[in-house]
Design an enzyme around this catalytic site. Structure first.
Site, PDB file in Angstrom:
ATOM      1  CE  LYS A 271      -6.467   8.518  -3.125  1.00 41.48           C
ATOM      2  NZ  LYS A 271      -7.550   8.086  -2.227  1.00 41.48           N
TER       3      LYS A 271
ATOM      4  CG  HIS B 225      -1.793   1.155   1.374  1.00 38.88           C
ATOM      5  ND1 HIS B 225      -1.778   1.978   2.480  1.00 38.88           N
ATOM      6  CD2 HIS B 225      -2.756   1.635   0.550  1.00 38.88           C
ATOM      7  CE1 HIS B 225      -2.686   2.916   2.340  1.00 38.88           C
ATOM      8  NE2 HIS B 225      -3.294   2.733   1.180  1.00 38.88           N
ATOM      9  NE  ARG B 226      -1.913   5.807   0.825  1.00 35.62           N
ATOM     10  CZ  ARG B 226      -2.522   6.514   1.769  1.00 35.62           C
ATOM     11  NH1 ARG B 226      -1.806   7.264   2.590  1.00 35.62           N
ATOM     12  NH2 ARG B 226      -3.838   6.482   1.907  1.00 35.62           N
TER      13      ARG B 226
ATOM     14  CG  ASP C 127      -2.715   6.926  -3.502  1.00 41.27           C
ATOM     15  OD1 ASP C 127      -3.844   6.412  -3.593  1.00 41.27           O
ATOM     16  OD2 ASP C 127      -1.958   6.750  -2.532  1.00 41.27           O
TER      17      ASP C 127
ATOM     18  CG  HIS D 146      -3.371   9.444  -0.237  1.00 41.92           C
ATOM     19  ND1 HIS D 146      -4.001  10.287   0.663  1.00 41.92           N
ATOM     20  CD2 HIS D 146      -4.199   8.380  -0.393  1.00 41.92           C
ATOM     21  CE1 HIS D 146      -5.151   9.766   1.035  1.00 41.92           C
ATOM     22  NE2 HIS D 146      -5.295   8.608   0.403  1.00 41.92           N
TER      23      HIS D 146
ATOM     24  CD  GLU E 102      -7.032   4.906  -4.122  1.00 44.43           C
ATOM     25  OE1 GLU E 102      -7.791   5.754  -3.605  1.00 44.43           O
ATOM     26  OE2 GLU E 102      -6.397   4.067  -3.457  1.00 44.43           O
TER      27      GLU E 102
ATOM     28  CD  GLU F  83      -2.758   1.850  -3.258  1.00 44.71           C
ATOM     29  OE1 GLU F  83      -3.724   2.629  -3.410  1.00 44.71           O
ATOM     30  OE2 GLU F  83      -1.798   2.126  -2.494  1.00 44.71           O
TER      31      GLU F  83
ATOM     32  CG  ASP G 291       0.142   0.757   5.666  1.00 46.74           C
ATOM     33  OD1 ASP G 291      -0.269   0.940   4.503  1.00 46.74           O
ATOM     34  OD2 ASP G 291      -0.358   1.320   6.657  1.00 46.74           O
TER      35      ASP G 291
END
Length: 251
Positions: free
Chosen positions: A118, A15-16, A44, A57, A116, A42, A241
């Site tokens: 935004k 995640h990120r 953003d 993000h 993802e 993943e 994470d």
């Protein structure tokens, strides 16, 4: 993205990047995710003032850099000048905000990426965000390793109309989407993946998605207990994470 359906164990998604160990959405976090054995990255993506695909993000740079301002009011050069690492730890001082091209340069060419998008409060641009992203994916020839996900289902619908071949992931927003099934949400935008948080996850969601041939992902999975809940519900994509720790529990 056939591996989503084919895998026998849950895929562990960073995640990120490995954002529990390095500043989120930076090259340091993505390199750490590779070292941690993550099955997927993943990240953003937003648009800069000059139409570049920037990996960040928040709507503003205030939280994760030494700068201030909205992402879409800043140019590539202005964003590149910011320190995106010191907030996390002294040893990450000087880490920069990456752009999508930068991330591709440091990741293995076969490692999948969940982009993802935004769009919250983002002004509509010309060319549009979706056409800019589609053109980038085509030019870089990376569609085989990309999922595009978003809370903005209208964006996903427009993206799908531009390119039916792209893998689409719908993100669940409770206040807006409550009472609507994962299969209905995904079907509306040509989605093949449905993703919700660990707190939102319910077995009935997974059952509905599986019946429709949709893969279920879950984010916010950062403890062994949370992982157990997700796996017991039938989740196939674990977004965390801490990919090294989560992977050690499922391998």
């Amino acid at each position: 993205m056939d591996r989503l359906a084919a895998t026998r164990r849950p895929l562990i998604v960073a995640h990120r990047g490995s954002s529990g160990s390095a500043p989120e959405n930076t090259l340091a976090a993505f390199r750490q995710a590779v070292a941690d054995g993550a099955d997927m990255i993943e990240l953003d993506v937003r648009l800069s003032r000059d139409g570049e695909l920037v990996v960040l993000h928040d709507r503003t740079v205030n939280r994760t850099t030494n700068g201030r301002g909205k992402v879409w009011d800043l140019t590539r050069d202005e964003l590149k000048a910011l320190d995106a690492g010191s907030w996390f730890g002294r040893r990450f001082a000087g880490e920069r905000i990456p752009f999508l091209t930068d991330v591709l340069d440091v990741l293995p060419s076969d490692l999948p990426i969940n982009i993802e998008v935004k769009t919250d409060d983002q002004p509509r641009t010309a060319p549009s965000f979706e056409s800019r992203l589609v053109r980038f994916i085509r030019d870089m020839r990376i569609a085989y390793r990309i999922i595009v996900s978003s809370f903005d289902h209208a964006f996903l619908g427009r993206l799908h109309r531009l390119d039916h071949s792209l893998a689409i992931g719908v993100l669940y927003l409770p206040l807006r989407d409550i009472g609507r099934s994962p299969s209905a949400l995904a079907r509306k935008v040509g989605g093949s993946v449905f993703t919700c948080s660990i707190t939102q996850l319910r077995t009935r969601m997974v059952e509905d998605a599986v019946r429709a041939g949709i893969v279920v992902g879950c984010y916010g999975v950062n403890t062994r207990k949370q992982l157990g809940k997700a796996v017991s519900c039938g989740v196939r994509v674990i977004i965390t994470d801490y990919p090294r720790e989560m992977k050690s529990y499922v391998v």
